[in-house]
Structure formats: structure tokens, C-alpha cells
Design a protein around this motif. Sequence first.
Motif, PDB file in Angstrom:
ATOM      1  N   LEU A  21       0.829  -1.209   0.000  1.00 16.39           N
ATOM      2  CA  LEU A  21       0.000   0.000   0.000  1.00 16.39           C
ATOM      3  C   LEU A  21       0.864   1.260   0.000  1.00 16.39           C
ATOM      4  O   LEU A  21       0.550   2.230  -0.697  1.00 16.39           O
ATOM      5  N   LEU A  22       1.944   1.257   0.761  1.00 14.22           N
ATOM      6  CA  LEU A  22       2.841   2.412   0.772  1.00 14.22           C
ATOM      7  C   LEU A  22       3.495   2.628  -0.595  1.00 14.22           C
ATOM      8  O   LEU A  22       3.647   3.762  -1.053  1.00 14.22           O
ATOM      9  N   ALA A  23       3.879   1.544  -1.254  1.00 13.60           N
ATOM     10  CA  ALA A  23       4.480   1.658  -2.589  1.00 13.60           C
ATOM     11  C   ALA A  23       3.474   2.209  -3.597  1.00 13.60           C
ATOM     12  O   ALA A  23       3.817   3.066  -4.426  1.00 13.60           O
ATOM     13  N   VAL A  24       2.238   1.751  -3.533  1.00 12.70           N
ATOM     14  CA  VAL A  24       1.198   2.249  -4.441  1.00 12.70           C
ATOM     15  C   VAL A  24       0.917   3.726  -4.154  1.00 12.70           C
ATOM     16  O   VAL A  24       0.751   4.530  -5.084  1.00 12.70           O
ATOM     17  N   LEU A  25       0.892   4.117  -2.894  1.00 10.60           N
ATOM     18  CA  LEU A  25       0.686   5.517  -2.536  1.00 10.60           C
ATOM     19  C   LEU A  25       1.836   6.381  -3.056  1.00 10.60           C
ATOM     20  O   LEU A  25       1.609   7.452  -3.627  1.00 10.60           O
ATOM     21  N   LEU A  27       3.815   5.752  -5.589  1.00  9.21           N
ATOM     22  CA  LEU A  27       3.695   5.794  -7.046  1.00  9.21           C
ATOM     23  C   LEU A  27       2.619   6.790  -7.463  1.00  9.21           C
ATOM     24  O   LEU A  27       2.806   7.577  -8.393  1.00  9.21           O
ATOM     25  N   GLY A  28       1.498   6.774  -6.778  1.00  6.91           N
ATOM     26  CA  GLY A  28       0.406   7.703  -7.091  1.00  6.91           C
ATOM     27  C   GLY A  28       0.820   9.152  -6.882  1.00  6.91           C
ATOM     28  O   GLY A  28       0.523  10.016  -7.720  1.00  6.91           O
ATOM     29  N   LEU A  29       1.500   9.441  -5.789  1.00  6.04           N
ATOM     30  CA  LEU A  29       1.955  10.805  -5.530  1.00  6.04           C
ATOM     31  C   LEU A  29       2.969  11.259  -6.569  1.00  6.04           C
ATOM     32  O   LEU A  29       2.941  12.404  -7.030  1.00  6.04           O
ATOM     33  N   TRP A  30       3.889  10.364  -6.952  1.00  2.00           N
ATOM     34  CA  TRP A  30       4.858  10.700  -7.985  1.00  2.00           C
ATOM     35  C   TRP A  30       4.158  10.981  -9.317  1.00  2.00           C
ATOM     36  O   TRP A  30       4.494  11.944 -10.017  1.00  2.00           O
ATOM     37  N   LEU A  31       3.169  10.179  -9.647  1.00  2.00           N
ATOM     38  CA  LEU A  31       2.431  10.360 -10.898  1.00  2.00           C
ATOM     39  C   LEU A  31       1.670  11.679 -10.898  1.00  2.00           C
ATOM     40  O   LEU A  31       1.677  12.410 -11.892  1.00  2.00           O
ATOM     41  N   GLY A  97      14.311   5.675  -4.103  1.00  2.00           N
ATOM     42  CA  GLY A  97      13.887   4.363  -3.639  1.00  2.00           C
ATOM     43  C   GLY A  97      13.467   3.451  -4.774  1.00  2.00           C
ATOM     44  O   GLY A  97      14.088   3.422  -5.839  1.00  2.00           O
ATOM     45  N   LEU A  98      12.391   2.726  -4.546  1.00  2.00           N
ATOM     46  CA  LEU A  98      11.897   1.789  -5.561  1.00  2.00           C
ATOM     47  C   LEU A  98      11.414   2.501  -6.813  1.00  2.00           C
ATOM     48  O   LEU A  98      11.437   1.933  -7.905  1.00  2.00           O
ATOM     49  N   LEU A  99      10.971   3.763  -6.680  1.00  2.00           N
ATOM     50  CA  LEU A  99      10.473   4.495  -7.835  1.00  2.00           C
ATOM     51  C   LEU A  99      11.597   4.932  -8.777  1.00  2.00           C
ATOM     52  O   LEU A  99      11.337   5.363  -9.884  1.00  2.00           O
TER      53      LEU A  99
END
Length: 122
Positions: A21-25, A27-31, A97-99
Motif C-alpha cells: 500500500l505504501l508503494a502504491v501511494l 507511485l500515485g503521488l509521484w504520478l 527508492g523503488l520508484l
Amino acid sequence: MRTRDEHGSVTAEAAFVFPVLLAVLALGLWLVGTVITNVRCIDAARDTARAVARGESVESARRLGERAAPPGATITITRQDVTIHVEVAATPSKPRGLLAALPHPNPKATAIIQAEPAQSDD
């Protein structure tokens, strides 16, 4: 009724789901940030092109575009006869990080407009 074997299964599921969930959040903020940067480039290109078309100086129009553009964006203004071509390019910060494995977009916007006819004082 729960058996003893199921005890702690919620903790294991939460331990897996929470990082996802943190990774998806993230990713969404970066997008969203990337889309906002692109929209700001579009606005800056249009504002700058309109200002030059109205007859404002190139430097005055550039300052107007810099107010709408994202920080660090470059504004290029070219004029050929009555055609005004403005390009705004931004270099957003690289994700961490992962992004960091994601492709790095380079938001760019172009506006082309015809200069307004010269006003005569009759």
C-alpha cells in the motif's frame, strides 16, 4: 471459532499488505506530481505565447511564463514573421527508492500562435 493454527495470520497479512500500500501511494503521488509539472509547462507556454502575440517584449513574456512554469524550466521563444513558437521544458526531480527504476519523464509543452495585427492610431 478460530483454531490455534490461524492465530497471527492477520499480522502476517498486514505485514505483506502495508508495504504494498505504501508503494502504491508513493507511485500515485509521484504520478500526480508529474502530471502537475506537465500542466504547468502547458500553462507557461500558452501564457508566454499570448504575451508575445499581444506585442509585449520577449523578456517581459518570458518573465510571465516563468511565473507559471515549474522551477528550473527552460523557456524558448522563436518568432518567424507572424508565427510565434514557444517551448517550455522541465526537468522534474528524480524519484528515490523503488520508484527510481521508473522511466524519468521530461515534461515539455509547445505553443504556436499568430501575432496580432499591428494596431494603427487613426
